[in-house]
Design a protein around this motif. Structure first.
Motif, PDB file in Angstrom:
ATOM      1  N   VAL A 176       0.866  -1.177   0.000  1.00 36.69           N
ATOM      2  CA  VAL A 176       0.000   0.000   0.000  1.00 36.69           C
ATOM      3  C   VAL A 176       0.901   1.224   0.000  1.00 36.69           C
ATOM      4  CG1 VAL A 176      -1.787   1.283   1.223  1.00 36.69           C
ATOM      5  CG2 VAL A 176      -1.802  -1.223   1.273  1.00 36.69           C
ATOM      6  N   PHE A 190       0.876   5.350  -0.036  1.00 34.45           N
ATOM      7  CA  PHE A 190       0.113   6.588   0.145  1.00 34.45           C
ATOM      8  C   PHE A 190       0.800   7.694  -0.641  1.00 34.45           C
ATOM      9  CE2 PHE A 190      -1.133   4.070   3.784  1.00 34.45           C
ATOM     10  CZ  PHE A 190      -2.511   4.235   3.772  1.00 34.45           C
ATOM     11  N   VAL A 228      -1.877  -1.372  -3.885  1.00 33.26           N
ATOM     12  CA  VAL A 228      -2.775  -0.219  -3.876  1.00 33.26           C
ATOM     13  C   VAL A 228      -1.926   1.036  -3.805  1.00 33.26           C
ATOM     14  CG1 VAL A 228      -4.664   0.949  -2.676  1.00 33.26           C
ATOM     15  CG2 VAL A 228      -4.563  -1.538  -2.668  1.00 33.26           C
ATOM     16  N   SER A 229      -2.276   2.045  -4.617  1.00 31.55           N
ATOM     17  CA  SER A 229      -1.546   3.304  -4.623  1.00 31.55           C
ATOM     18  C   SER A 229      -2.470   4.416  -5.091  1.00 31.55           C
ATOM     19  CB  SER A 229      -0.346   3.206  -5.565  1.00 31.55           C
ATOM     20  OG  SER A 229       0.313   4.451  -5.685  1.00 31.55           O
ATOM     21  N   PHE A 230      -2.143   5.653  -4.696  1.00 35.27           N
ATOM     22  CA  PHE A 230      -2.908   6.792  -5.195  1.00 35.27           C
ATOM     23  C   PHE A 230      -2.665   7.004  -6.674  1.00 35.27           C
ATOM     24  CE2 PHE A 230      -2.917   8.589  -0.710  1.00 35.27           C
ATOM     25  CZ  PHE A 230      -4.237   8.257  -0.500  1.00 35.27           C
ATOM     26  N   ASN A 271      -6.432   9.410  -7.597  1.00 33.67           N
ATOM     27  CA  ASN A 271      -7.549   8.477  -7.583  1.00 33.67           C
ATOM     28  C   ASN A 271      -6.953   7.119  -7.249  1.00 33.67           C
ATOM     29  OD1 ASN A 271      -9.492  10.402  -8.551  1.00 33.67           O
ATOM     30  ND2 ASN A 271      -8.496  10.230 -10.532  1.00 33.67           N
ATOM     31  N   PRO A 272      -7.211   6.607  -6.051  1.00 32.73           N
ATOM     32  CA  PRO A 272      -6.596   5.334  -5.661  1.00 32.73           C
ATOM     33  C   PRO A 272      -6.863   4.233  -6.686  1.00 32.73           C
ATOM     34  CG  PRO A 272      -7.766   6.307  -3.816  1.00 32.73           C
ATOM     35  CD  PRO A 272      -8.104   7.119  -5.029  1.00 32.73           C
ATOM     36  N   GLU A 273      -5.821   3.434  -6.927  1.00 32.16           N
ATOM     37  CA  GLU A 273      -5.918   2.320  -7.867  1.00 32.16           C
ATOM     38  C   GLU A 273      -5.447   1.051  -7.181  1.00 32.16           C
ATOM     39  OE1 GLU A 273      -4.891   4.054 -12.129  1.00 32.16           O
ATOM     40  OE2 GLU A 273      -3.398   4.602 -10.618  1.00 32.16           O
ATOM     41  N   SER A 284      -9.838   1.250 -10.495  1.00 36.54           N
ATOM     42  CA  SER A 284      -9.982   2.212  -9.405  1.00 36.54           C
ATOM     43  C   SER A 284     -10.273   1.458  -8.126  1.00 36.54           C
ATOM     44  CB  SER A 284     -11.127   3.170  -9.695  1.00 36.54           C
ATOM     45  OG  SER A 284     -10.840   3.951 -10.817  1.00 36.54           O
ATOM     46  N   TYR A 285      -9.691   1.933  -7.033  1.00 39.13           N
ATOM     47  CA  TYR A 285      -9.932   1.300  -5.742  1.00 39.13           C
ATOM     48  C   TYR A 285     -11.154   1.952  -5.112  1.00 39.13           C
ATOM     49  CZ  TYR A 285      -9.235  -0.230  -0.966  1.00 39.13           C
ATOM     50  OH  TYR A 285      -9.429  -0.785   0.286  1.00 39.13           O
TER      51      TYR A 285
END
Length: 109
Positions: A7, A9, A29-31, A87-89, A102-103
């Motif tokens: 993850v 941020f 997960v990343s922005f 937009n988190p992915e 997209s997350y």
């Protein structure tokens, strides 16, 4: 590199390898997933469209050709966002391929 999930941020710009010990259920997960290469367990995906084939060259170098390995095609041709709107992915393995979407606050089933 992580045995489990990754993850970030912020923006992910380098190589990321989730599930490094073989956990194909791991996610990234990343922005902003701008990494040139993502790995989840033994699945590899390339953002730039030049995948590495399984057959090594005589000098131990990887052979570059063909289409995207691991289904990272959703990352190809995607425009970068110059306004720094994040937009988190999320990237995960589904059907033997790395998928990116997209997350929405839920992990893939």
């Amino acid at each position: 590199e992580a045995d489990g999930n990754i993850v970030v941020f912020g923006s992910l710009r380098g190589l990321a390898h989730a599930g490094a010990r073989g956990d194909a259920r791991a996610v990234i997960v990343s922005f902003d997933l701008g990494a040139p290469q993502l790995r989840i367990a033994d699945h590899i995906g390339f953002a730039s469209g030049s995948p590495v084939s399984a057959d090594p060259e005589p000098h131990g170098l990887a052979k570059i050709s063909g289409d995207v390995v691991g289904g990272l095609s959703s990352l190809l041709g995607r425009a970068r966002q110059p306004d720094r709107a994040f937009n988190p992915e999320i990237a995960w393995v589904e059907g033997g391929e790395i998928r990116i979407d997209s997350y929405q606050g839920r992990l893939p089933a």
